[in-house]
Design an enzyme around this catalytic site. Sequence first.
Site, short mmCIF file in Angstrom:
data_model
loop_
_atom_site.label_atom_id
_atom_site.label_comp_id
_atom_site.label_asym_id
_atom_site.label_seq_id
_atom_site.Cartn_x
_atom_site.Cartn_y
_atom_site.Cartn_z
N TYR A 224 0.85 -1.19 0.00
CA TYR A 224 0.00 0.00 0.00
C TYR A 224 0.89 1.25 0.00
O TYR A 224 0.88 2.05 0.92
CB TYR A 224 -0.91 -0.04 1.22
N LEU B 175 15.42 -2.62 10.66
CA LEU B 175 14.17 -2.23 11.31
C LEU B 175 13.29 -1.56 10.27
O LEU B 175 13.72 -0.64 9.58
CB LEU B 175 14.44 -1.24 12.45
N TRP C 149 1.54 -4.90 5.62
CA TRP C 149 1.19 -6.32 5.61
C TRP C 149 2.42 -7.21 5.40
O TRP C 149 2.29 -8.39 5.12
CB TRP C 149 0.14 -6.59 4.55
N GLY C 150 3.61 -6.63 5.54
CA GLY C 150 4.82 -7.43 5.52
C GLY C 150 5.51 -7.60 4.19
O GLY C 150 6.45 -8.40 4.08
N LEU D 184 1.09 -0.66 14.18
CA LEU D 184 0.11 -0.42 15.24
C LEU D 184 -1.25 -0.99 14.86
O LEU D 184 -2.23 -0.79 15.57
CB LEU D 184 -0.02 1.10 15.50
N SER D 185 -1.30 -1.71 13.75
CA SER D 185 -2.55 -2.28 13.26
C SER D 185 -2.63 -3.77 13.60
O SER D 185 -1.79 -4.56 13.19
CB SER D 185 -2.66 -2.11 11.74
N GLU E 129 -4.86 -5.84 12.50
CA GLU E 129 -5.17 -6.57 11.27
C GLU E 129 -3.89 -6.83 10.46
O GLU E 129 -3.66 -7.93 9.96
CB GLU E 129 -6.17 -5.76 10.43
N GLN E 130 -3.06 -5.81 10.33
CA GLN E 130 -1.82 -5.99 9.58
C GLN E 130 -0.88 -6.96 10.27
O GLN E 130 -0.23 -7.78 9.61
CB GLN E 130 -1.13 -4.63 9.40
N CYS F 190 -5.49 12.24 -4.65
CA CYS F 190 -4.04 12.04 -4.60
C CYS F 190 -3.44 12.04 -6.01
O CYS F 190 -2.38 12.64 -6.24
CB CYS F 190 -3.71 10.73 -3.89
#
Length: 407
Positions: A157, A193, A199-200, A219-220, A222-223, A384
């Site tokens: 994303y 880091l 989502w990785g 901090l999510s 879900e993620q 955007c």
Amino acid sequence: MNPTDVTIDAATRQDWRTRLLLRRLERLQSGTLELLLPDGGRACFRGAVDGPSARVKLHSSRLVSRLVTGGALGLAEGYMAGEWDSPELAVALELLHRNEASLRPAVPALAWTGKMLGRLRHRLRANSRRGARRNIAYHYDLGNSFYARWLDETWTYSAALFAYPEQPLAEAQRAKYQRLLDRLAPRPGEHILEIGCGWGGFACYAAAHADVRVTGLTLSEEQLAFARKQAEAAGLSDRIAFVLRDYRDVTQRFDHIVSIEMYEAVGEAYWPDYFAAIRAALKPGGRAALQAITIDEAGFELYRRRADFIQRYIFPGGMLASPSVFGACAARAGLDERERAFFGGDYARTLARWDHRVTAEREAIVAERGETFYRMWRYYLAYCTAGFSSGHIDLMQIVFEQPGAGE
């Protein structure tokens, strides 16, 4: 400058709100706007300067009241409410943005009040530790099923970097990952880091292609759950650790740091904390590669004085820096800048791919979340895109180094 070339059907002057809108649009200086009115009338405005050409269908003159009281935010809310449409939404928004200075009215009392309330609301969404978790959840915990409908297979994303216009999105996302890794030039076994791991996607790519260890912060909830499953499925769990942690709570030091489009959610008041945390977490001689959305230097001061559509509806507590402000914040934290490059056109192309997928999933998204949400998300992507296409915002990759190598 030559006056705007205007063609207006006579019947369209009957409604006072329509007349007000048409008088304002007569000040258009760049590009061409064809306006289809609720009564079937048509008005065309052609500025003296070449620019985008757009068609807008006005469904309700109530939009004019929103514009008077809310300005650009009123335009967004009118779109969300179905009061206007455009077959090429991003182009229409780019046209309006390029003419913002000439179309913007003197600020009446109602609009001033609305701007003040917007600024107050934005400040109440500040990214303290508690506020940051709330703000991140607002956007990223919409549900993985929603993001699965329009993100590519890498679950990335953020902007891709395209080698050619037709390049598959997933391939261009991996090219972005590789460019960031190239900036770091990590040795096998080093520890990276990632501040804001999503989502990785980057962590899995880096561990697989650069033979490094990665700790990813989010901090999510879900993620976090998804990223851990993704690492396990790829057989990378021994090299990747995803943790639910604020960047301000990192105590370990790392060989390198990556942060991809995360600072935007930090908020201006916390930029010093963000860059101080990067410096504190980097080993001497280590590098930090950041991908960041920036706002143009000329527009920064006006932007920071008012909450826009993104801050109100998409990223509460968020804020963009100009390139010079971004660099100055990092320098004050003690980071040495090594290089920077800009890729705004790549972001516009990425957004177009996302919008195509969102549009294709319209029926499912509306069924799950409603028409207003769908229109809000499409407006967000188009807003955007218009910003990148007009140059109002840009995409920067910037590399910093922790002084003191060999100490």
